[in-house]
Each structure stands twice: as C-alpha cells, then as structure tokens.
Enzyme design. Sequence first.
Site, PDB file in Angstrom:
ATOM      1  N   ASP A  84     -13.095   0.669   4.070  1.00 62.37           N
ATOM      2  CA  ASP A  84     -11.721   1.179   4.061  1.00 62.37           C
ATOM      3  C   ASP A  84     -11.194   1.496   5.454  1.00 62.37           C
ATOM      4  O   ASP A  84     -10.026   1.885   5.598  1.00 62.37           O
ATOM      5  CB  ASP A  84     -11.631   2.448   3.204  1.00 62.37           C
ATOM      6  CG  ASP A  84     -11.709   2.149   1.719  1.00 62.37           C
ATOM      7  OD1 ASP A  84     -11.266   1.063   1.312  1.00 62.37           O
ATOM      8  OD2 ASP A  84     -12.222   3.004   0.968  1.00 62.37           O
TER       9      ASP A  84
ATOM     10  N   GLU B 224     -17.840  -3.967  -2.301  1.00 63.60           N
ATOM     11  CA  GLU B 224     -17.921  -3.026  -3.416  1.00 63.60           C
ATOM     12  C   GLU B 224     -18.491  -3.653  -4.683  1.00 63.60           C
ATOM     13  O   GLU B 224     -19.240  -3.027  -5.421  1.00 63.60           O
ATOM     14  CB  GLU B 224     -16.539  -2.445  -3.707  1.00 63.60           C
ATOM     15  CG  GLU B 224     -16.569  -1.290  -4.679  1.00 63.60           C
ATOM     16  CD  GLU B 224     -15.266  -0.512  -4.681  1.00 63.60           C
ATOM     17  OE1 GLU B 224     -15.249   0.589  -5.230  1.00 63.60           O
ATOM     18  OE2 GLU B 224     -14.266  -1.010  -4.127  1.00 63.60           O
TER      19      GLU B 224
ATOM     20  N   ASP C 131     -13.263  -5.558   2.199  1.00 60.71           N
ATOM     21  CA  ASP C 131     -12.497  -4.940   1.122  1.00 60.71           C
ATOM     22  C   ASP C 131     -11.491  -5.985   0.644  1.00 60.71           C
ATOM     23  O   ASP C 131     -10.488  -6.238   1.315  1.00 60.71           O
ATOM     24  CB  ASP C 131     -11.774  -3.680   1.605  1.00 60.71           C
ATOM     25  CG  ASP C 131     -11.215  -2.863   0.437  1.00 60.71           C
ATOM     26  OD1 ASP C 131     -11.061  -3.443  -0.657  1.00 60.71           O
ATOM     27  OD2 ASP C 131     -10.960  -1.660   0.601  1.00 60.71           O
TER      28      ASP C 131
ATOM     29  N   VAL D 212      -9.386  -6.067  -1.902  1.00 60.02           N
ATOM     30  CA  VAL D 212      -8.064  -5.599  -2.316  1.00 60.02           C
ATOM     31  C   VAL D 212      -7.972  -4.114  -1.983  1.00 60.02           C
ATOM     32  O   VAL D 212      -8.230  -3.253  -2.803  1.00 60.02           O
ATOM     33  CB  VAL D 212      -7.788  -5.869  -3.818  1.00 60.02           C
ATOM     34  CG1 VAL D 212      -8.879  -5.298  -4.709  1.00 60.02           C
ATOM     35  CG2 VAL D 212      -6.412  -5.351  -4.231  1.00 60.02           C
ATOM     36  N   ASP D 213      -7.621  -3.833  -0.761  1.00 60.50           N
ATOM     37  CA  ASP D 213      -7.451  -2.458  -0.318  1.00 60.50           C
ATOM     38  C   ASP D 213      -6.023  -2.031  -0.653  1.00 60.50           C
ATOM     39  O   ASP D 213      -5.065  -2.602  -0.153  1.00 60.50           O
ATOM     40  CB  ASP D 213      -7.688  -2.357   1.191  1.00 60.50           C
ATOM     41  CG  ASP D 213      -7.545  -0.927   1.687  1.00 60.50           C
ATOM     42  OD1 ASP D 213      -8.249  -0.062   1.146  1.00 60.50           O
ATOM     43  OD2 ASP D 213      -6.722  -0.688   2.584  1.00 60.50           O
TER      44      ASP D 213
ATOM     45  N   ASP E 140     -11.186  -9.433  -6.719  1.00 60.75           N
ATOM     46  CA  ASP E 140     -12.313  -8.931  -5.934  1.00 60.75           C
ATOM     47  C   ASP E 140     -13.415  -9.978  -5.798  1.00 60.75           C
ATOM     48  O   ASP E 140     -13.863 -10.299  -4.695  1.00 60.75           O
ATOM     49  CB  ASP E 140     -12.898  -7.678  -6.588  1.00 60.75           C
ATOM     50  CG  ASP E 140     -12.032  -6.450  -6.378  1.00 60.75           C
ATOM     51  OD1 ASP E 140     -11.264  -6.442  -5.406  1.00 60.75           O
ATOM     52  OD2 ASP E 140     -12.117  -5.512  -7.186  1.00 60.75           O
TER      53      ASP E 140
ATOM     54  N   LYS F 107      -5.521  11.381   7.247  1.00 62.49           N
ATOM     55  CA  LYS F 107      -6.057  11.384   5.885  1.00 62.49           C
ATOM     56  C   LYS F 107      -7.118  12.464   5.754  1.00 62.49           C
ATOM     57  O   LYS F 107      -8.118  12.448   6.473  1.00 62.49           O
ATOM     58  CB  LYS F 107      -6.656  10.029   5.517  1.00 62.49           C
ATOM     59  CG  LYS F 107      -7.178   9.998   4.079  1.00 62.49           C
ATOM     60  CD  LYS F 107      -7.782   8.664   3.709  1.00 62.49           C
ATOM     61  CE  LYS F 107      -8.273   8.673   2.260  1.00 62.49           C
ATOM     62  NZ  LYS F 107      -8.944   7.401   1.885  1.00 62.49           N
TER      63      LYS F 107
ATOM     64  N   THR G   8      -5.242  -0.885  -4.328  1.00 66.58           N
ATOM     65  CA  THR G   8      -5.181  -1.489  -5.659  1.00 66.58           C
ATOM     66  C   THR G   8      -3.820  -1.307  -6.320  1.00 66.58           C
ATOM     67  O   THR G   8      -3.244  -2.260  -6.849  1.00 66.58           O
ATOM     68  CB  THR G   8      -6.279  -0.893  -6.565  1.00 66.58           C
ATOM     69  OG1 THR G   8      -7.552  -1.117  -5.951  1.00 66.58           O
ATOM     70  CG2 THR G   8      -6.259  -1.549  -7.931  1.00 66.58           C
TER      71      THR G   8
ATOM     72  N   LYS H  78      -1.452   0.950   6.791  1.00 68.00           N
ATOM     73  CA  LYS H  78      -1.167   2.095   7.671  1.00 68.00           C
ATOM     74  C   LYS H  78      -1.778   1.860   9.063  1.00 68.00           C
ATOM     75  O   LYS H  78      -1.163   2.180  10.080  1.00 68.00           O
ATOM     76  CB  LYS H  78      -1.723   3.369   7.042  1.00 68.00           C
ATOM     77  CG  LYS H  78      -1.002   3.791   5.767  1.00 68.00           C
ATOM     78  CD  LYS H  78      -1.561   5.074   5.202  1.00 68.00           C
ATOM     79  CE  LYS H  78      -2.902   4.884   4.532  1.00 68.00           C
ATOM     80  NZ  LYS H  78      -2.825   4.081   3.280  1.00 68.00           N
TER      81      LYS H  78
END
Length: 364
Positions: free
Chosen positions: A301, A60, A127, A129-130, A35, A289, A132, A275
């Site tokens: 995200d 983040e 992001d 590391v989308d 990160d 989702k 994890t 996705k």
Amino acid sequence: MIELANRKVLLTPVYMEGCLRLRKLCVKEKISAFDWSVQAIISWILSKSFGSKNVSIVAEEDVQTLSKPGADRLLKVVVETVNECLCEAYRFGLEGPESTLCTSEVLEAISRCNSSGGSTGRFWTLDPVDGTLGFIRGDQYAVALALIEDGEVVLGVLGCPNYPMRKEWLCYHPRYHSIISKLSPTTSESWDKGCVIYAQKGSGEAWMQPLIHVNKKLVWPNSAIPIQVSSIDDPALATFCEPVEKANSSHSFTAGLAHSVGLRNQPLRVYSMVKYAAIARGDAEIFMKFARAGYKEKIWDHAAGVVIIQEAGGVVTDARGCPLNFSKGMYLEGLDRGVIACAGANLHDKIISAVDASWNSSCL
C-alpha cells in the site's frame, strides 16, 4: 536498472487494460478476478523477461482459493481475461505468449505471488487494485508495483487509470464529466485521464506517462514527462490528502492537525495511492494517514508511492520522522503512529511537531 524500469513502464498499460475488461462483472467477481488476473499477467511478463526462477512477488491473493472446488467459474474468467490482455502486449512493446495460456500456466504464474518479503534478496510487491471502493464506483484507484532489494524500495510504478490531467478534477467523481462536458467542451488539457507514474531510487527524477486513447484504442506513445513536487511550503496555501473512508484513517485527528498548522484548504479525499501520485505531481502538498489502533499497514500500500515521491523531491516518513521499513515482511513493522508524506522538509517538520503536540489527546 534503467532497462528494468523501462520494462515496468511498458507492462503497466497491459494490466490496466484488464481493469477495463473486468468492469462488466458483478462486484465480488470483479474484484476477485481483477486481483488474480493482474497478478498472473505481472508474474508472467516478469518471468518472461527475467526467468521464472528470478521472480518473487509479495501480493495479497494466493493461488489456493482459485484451486479449491467451486472456483471453476471464477478461474475460467481469470484465464480468459489474462489471455485477452496478453494478446494486446504487442501494442505496448512487449512480447506476448506464443500460444494461449492454459489454466495450469495461469495458476503457475499466480503461484509465484507467494513471497513473504524480508530484509535480503530481491522481490516485487504488487497491489493489483489499490482503492477497492474507488474501483467499484468508477472513481480513483491505482495499480501499484514496486521492486525491493535488501529491504529498500528501488523502483516504483503507479498506474492510475482515472487520474485526470488537471488537479481540480480530482475533487469530482468521474461521472460528473458527462454533465460538465455538456456545459463546456472539454479539451485534452482538461479531462484526458489515465497515467503511469514511475521512479527509480537514486535517479533524482520521477516521470509520468499519460495514457492516450486514439480511435477508442489504448496506445502507448513515447511521451513521458518529468514531474516534481509542489514548491509550496506555506501551510495556508497547502492542500492535504487523506483516505476517503473514515475506517482507514481518522478524519477528526487530521482535521485537528490541519487546524493547528494553519492548513486552510479543504482536504482532498482520494481513494488509493493516487494520493501519493498527487503529491509527486504537485497537485497536493501533504498526505496524512493515522489508522486506528491495531491496524497494520501493508507494504504494497506504500512502497511504489514512497519512492516516487522521494525521487520527485518530497519526503515520506512515519510520524516520528523515521523512514518506512520495508524489510520486515508483508507489513510496515515498527511504524510510529502513522504515515506522513510532504512536498518539502518545512511542511514535513511542521506536521511532525503538530503530531507530537496533539497525540496524547487523541483517541487513536
């Protein structure tokens, strides 16, 4: 903006190189170091290109944790990783630092990742590391970067290191490749994996740049190809994506929706914003989702994936059909129930109608 997009696409493999280097660490250190290293690399390159005063990033992780007593070992790993990766910048058409970055310079770069977003001005959302669990397990994950101006996403980049070049391989864990390859030799069309997908708002185009390994070294050829969403609008033929983890989305509710609109294919459960990439590339037609009550979706995200799907010809809204709002800070405030992304308007309308008909009986 075109020049900006080109810079973004070029720097993507640099921080993806960091992904590979950090895989050797223990799980907790791996994620933390990844990160902060990615945030430092992105911040440094953006600052080099546009000036540090012009760079503001919503991310983040903040610099405070790395500055605390007891974080010396982790900070050392981050500094080493950042410098190792930036030494490879020339391979991707970027100019690296003239000398090794010291600890204070790395911390300064990370400190620029402290924006809170908002409705005015320009900022980036990142992001590193989308997905994890996907990253830890060697499965699908993504590195996502987006540029937001006055609350609107104007540029999106998704780095997908494990995204195979054929749709069917998305259904398998990458480790299965070693087994399958013994049964039938793979070709460049079947298993070559790793790509960067990107789009600029208003261009009407989305692009994919494959990552190609030559002599075990990552190279960055000029081989971008246009991508577009699937033309399938018959629910019986459509494939829908959803998160792998049940904690992130209600599988039972999406299964009910799938049945009500006539979706026959098994859901494609994929970690991360891959996705979004799958829909933009035409490998799937629907992403749904619906998080549990109280969960707040974060802008990093979704931002990059939304603009990529839209420019590839798809539709992304909340469950009421309203555009996602990226102007309210770090969260998608005002989100109605969930996120729905579709390859076309017909499928999208059917999903929206099914949500309205089923919502009151759900436990969400």
